[in-house]
Design an enzyme around this catalytic site. Sequence first.
Site, PDB file in Angstrom:
ATOM      1  N   ARG A  24      -4.935  -6.178   5.987  1.00 31.90           N
ATOM      2  CA  ARG A  24      -3.460  -5.981   5.891  1.00 31.90           C
ATOM      3  C   ARG A  24      -3.755  -7.186   7.513  1.00 31.90           C
ATOM      4  O   ARG A  24      -2.578  -7.934   7.711  1.00 31.90           O
ATOM      5  CB  ARG A  24      -2.457  -4.881   6.426  1.00 31.90           C
ATOM      6  CG  ARG A  24      -2.114  -4.031   5.572  1.00 31.90           C
ATOM      7  CD  ARG A  24      -1.018  -3.793   6.006  1.00 31.90           C
ATOM      8  NE  ARG A  24       0.032  -4.395   6.390  1.00 31.90           N
ATOM      9  CZ  ARG A  24       1.521  -3.858   7.605  1.00 31.90           C
ATOM     10  NH1 ARG A  24       1.240  -1.885   7.492  1.00 31.90           N
ATOM     11  NH2 ARG A  24       1.742  -4.518   7.809  1.00 31.90           N
ATOM     12  N   GLU A  49       5.638  -4.721  12.254  1.00 29.31           N
ATOM     13  CA  GLU A  49       5.693  -4.402  13.504  1.00 29.31           C
ATOM     14  C   GLU A  49       4.382  -3.833  13.456  1.00 29.31           C
ATOM     15  O   GLU A  49       3.514  -3.569  14.667  1.00 29.31           O
ATOM     16  CB  GLU A  49       6.700  -2.605  13.050  1.00 29.31           C
ATOM     17  CG  GLU A  49       5.966  -1.896  14.311  1.00 29.31           C
ATOM     18  CD  GLU A  49       6.941  -0.597  13.975  1.00 29.31           C
ATOM     19  OE1 GLU A  49       7.591  -0.086  14.873  1.00 29.31           O
ATOM     20  OE2 GLU A  49       6.814  -0.029  13.751  1.00 29.31           O
ATOM     21  N   ASP A  50       3.772  -3.334  12.250  1.00 30.95           N
ATOM     22  CA  ASP A  50       2.261  -3.339  12.791  1.00 30.95           C
ATOM     23  C   ASP A  50       1.798  -4.672  12.945  1.00 30.95           C
ATOM     24  O   ASP A  50       0.222  -3.858  13.342  1.00 30.95           O
ATOM     25  CB  ASP A  50       1.524  -2.627  10.921  1.00 30.95           C
ATOM     26  CG  ASP A  50       2.116  -1.104  10.864  1.00 30.95           C
ATOM     27  OD1 ASP A  50       2.737  -0.745  11.522  1.00 30.95           O
ATOM     28  OD2 ASP A  50       2.956  -1.287   9.714  1.00 30.95           O
ATOM     29  N   LEU A 108       0.671  -1.568  -0.126  1.00 33.06           N
ATOM     30  CA  LEU A 108       0.110   0.218  -0.009  1.00 33.06           C
ATOM     31  C   LEU A 108       0.696   1.201   0.213  1.00 33.06           C
ATOM     32  O   LEU A 108       2.108   1.465   0.633  1.00 33.06           O
ATOM     33  CB  LEU A 108      -0.843   0.193   1.465  1.00 33.06           C
ATOM     34  CG  LEU A 108      -1.813  -1.094   1.355  1.00 33.06           C
ATOM     35  CD1 LEU A 108      -2.482  -0.784   2.558  1.00 33.06           C
ATOM     36  CD2 LEU A 108      -3.119  -0.577   0.486  1.00 33.06           C
ATOM     37  N   ARG A 156      -4.555   4.678  10.370  1.00 30.03           N
ATOM     38  CA  ARG A 156      -4.945   3.385  10.606  1.00 30.03           C
ATOM     39  C   ARG A 156      -5.358   2.775  12.202  1.00 30.03           C
ATOM     40  O   ARG A 156      -5.813   1.734  12.544  1.00 30.03           O
ATOM     41  CB  ARG A 156      -3.760   3.007  11.065  1.00 30.03           C
ATOM     42  CG  ARG A 156      -3.230   2.896   9.453  1.00 30.03           C
ATOM     43  CD  ARG A 156      -3.867   2.407   8.089  1.00 30.03           C
ATOM     44  NE  ARG A 156      -2.781   1.942   6.630  1.00 30.03           N
ATOM     45  CZ  ARG A 156      -2.165   1.593   6.416  1.00 30.03           C
ATOM     46  NH1 ARG A 156      -1.386   0.907   6.547  1.00 30.03           N
ATOM     47  NH2 ARG A 156      -2.203   2.009   4.840  1.00 30.03           N
ATOM     48  N   CYS A 201       9.462  -0.456  11.241  1.00 32.12           N
ATOM     49  CA  CYS A 201       8.872  -1.192  10.996  1.00 32.12           C
ATOM     50  C   CYS A 201       9.184  -2.702  10.548  1.00 32.12           C
ATOM     51  O   CYS A 201       7.858  -3.259  10.138  1.00 32.12           O
ATOM     52  CB  CYS A 201       7.934  -1.099  10.140  1.00 32.12           C
ATOM     53  SG  CYS A 201       8.291   0.024   8.523  1.00 32.12           S
ATOM     54  N   HIS A 223       1.413   6.682  10.387  1.00 34.34           N
ATOM     55  CA  HIS A 223       1.872   6.609  11.236  1.00 34.34           C
ATOM     56  C   HIS A 223       2.296   7.271  12.742  1.00 34.34           C
ATOM     57  O   HIS A 223       4.082   8.408  11.446  1.00 34.34           O
ATOM     58  CB  HIS A 223       2.693   4.629  11.078  1.00 34.34           C
ATOM     59  CG  HIS A 223       1.548   3.893  11.285  1.00 34.34           C
ATOM     60  ND1 HIS A 223       2.125   3.330  10.093  1.00 34.34           N
ATOM     61  CD2 HIS A 223       0.570   3.511  11.194  1.00 34.34           C
ATOM     62  CE1 HIS A 223       1.924   2.352   9.805  1.00 34.34           C
ATOM     63  NE2 HIS A 223       0.492   1.998  10.367  1.00 34.34           N
TER      64      HIS A 223
HETATM   65  N1  LIG Z   1       5.050   0.530  10.631  1.00 35.10           N
HETATM   66  C1  LIG Z   1       5.219   1.232   9.408  1.00 35.10           C
HETATM   67  O1  LIG Z   1       6.030   2.333   9.764  1.00 35.10           O
HETATM   68  N2  LIG Z   1       5.125   0.031   8.388  1.00 35.10           N
HETATM   69  C2  LIG Z   1       4.821   0.978   7.185  1.00 35.10           C
HETATM   70  C3  LIG Z   1       3.455   0.110   6.810  1.00 35.10           C
HETATM   71  C4  LIG Z   1       4.189   0.625   4.991  1.00 35.10           C
HETATM   72  C5  LIG Z   1       3.256   0.182   4.147  1.00 35.10           C
HETATM   73  N3  LIG Z   1       3.078  -0.262   2.905  1.00 35.10           N
HETATM   74  C6  LIG Z   1       1.253   0.330   3.986  1.00 35.10           C
HETATM   75  O2  LIG Z   1       1.030   1.601   4.206  1.00 35.10           O
HETATM   76  O3  LIG Z   1       0.924   0.065   5.211  1.00 35.10           O
END
Ligand SMILES: NC(=O)NCCC[C@H](N)C(=O)O
Length: 272
Positions: A101, A81-82, A33, A147, A262, A177
């Site tokens: 996700r 990490e998410d 994304l 998010r 992340c 984030h």
């Molecule tokens: N904790 C983070 O910095 N996560 C990056 C997530 C990037 C992923 N492309 C997103 O948009 O969710």
Amino acid sequence: MMALPPPNSVPGEPVPSRRALIRRPSPRVADGLVTHVERRAVDPRVALSQWKAYGEALRAHGWETIEAEPADDCPDGVFIEDSVVMFRNVALIARSGAETRRPETAGVEEAVARLGCSVNWVWEPGTLDGGDVLKIGDTVYVGRGGRTNAAGVQQLRAAFEPLGARVVAVPVSRVLHLKSAVTALPDGTVIGYEPLVEQPSLFPRFLPVPEETGAHVVLLGGAKLLMAASAPKTAELFADLGYEPVQVDISEFEKLEGCVTCLSVRLRDLHT
Ligand SMILES: NC(=O)NCCC[C@H](N)C(=O)O
């Protein structure tokens, strides 16, 4: 030969762990994304070699890396990490504000359970991404943004405040984030690229950095800071403050709004 105790261990106390959960990039990583940046082509082979070098940097500084089950159908699965937030030995399994996700969490839940964590979950209608959570000692800053919603913030409080956390909610709108905007140095000073930080005054000590990607550090232990190679001026600033920057090239992940934090979940409070 007798093994030496790890640095910072206290005699008679259990030894804090230095494990980091990581997940290899999906072959579909280029479809990850993008929200706040324009889409740029990502090379999956380069992404894989950058991910390997990232893991190597962790291991070279005393971290044991543990791979969660690959999630090849999830382009953003590498941003592990998410999927989970740790506080002490409790793992709070996230529920992303980006619906696509959500399947990423299954393998992560399994990995933290296997490591002996107590597992808790964010439930509907709550949404929360781990990238919105910045821990500094017992203070847990949580970004209320694209998010993570208000119910997610409430559930984070309910999960961690009984364990001694003080949860501080911070509005986030300019970046993906909270940790895209700010992270913290080992002494707790919050660092951020000012144009992207809405209210620096929310943090007791704030140090502006000269580059957007300079705002992201992973504390490797002692004075060592893992950071992106794309922030050379910030690395100089940190070196001048007595830190030791360890730089890794994560350009392919930066194209997808990822940063050094992340790509891993550090498990420091699981006692071995
Ligand atoms: N904790 C983070 O910095 N996560 C990056 C997530 C990037 C992923 N492309 C997103 O948009 O969710």
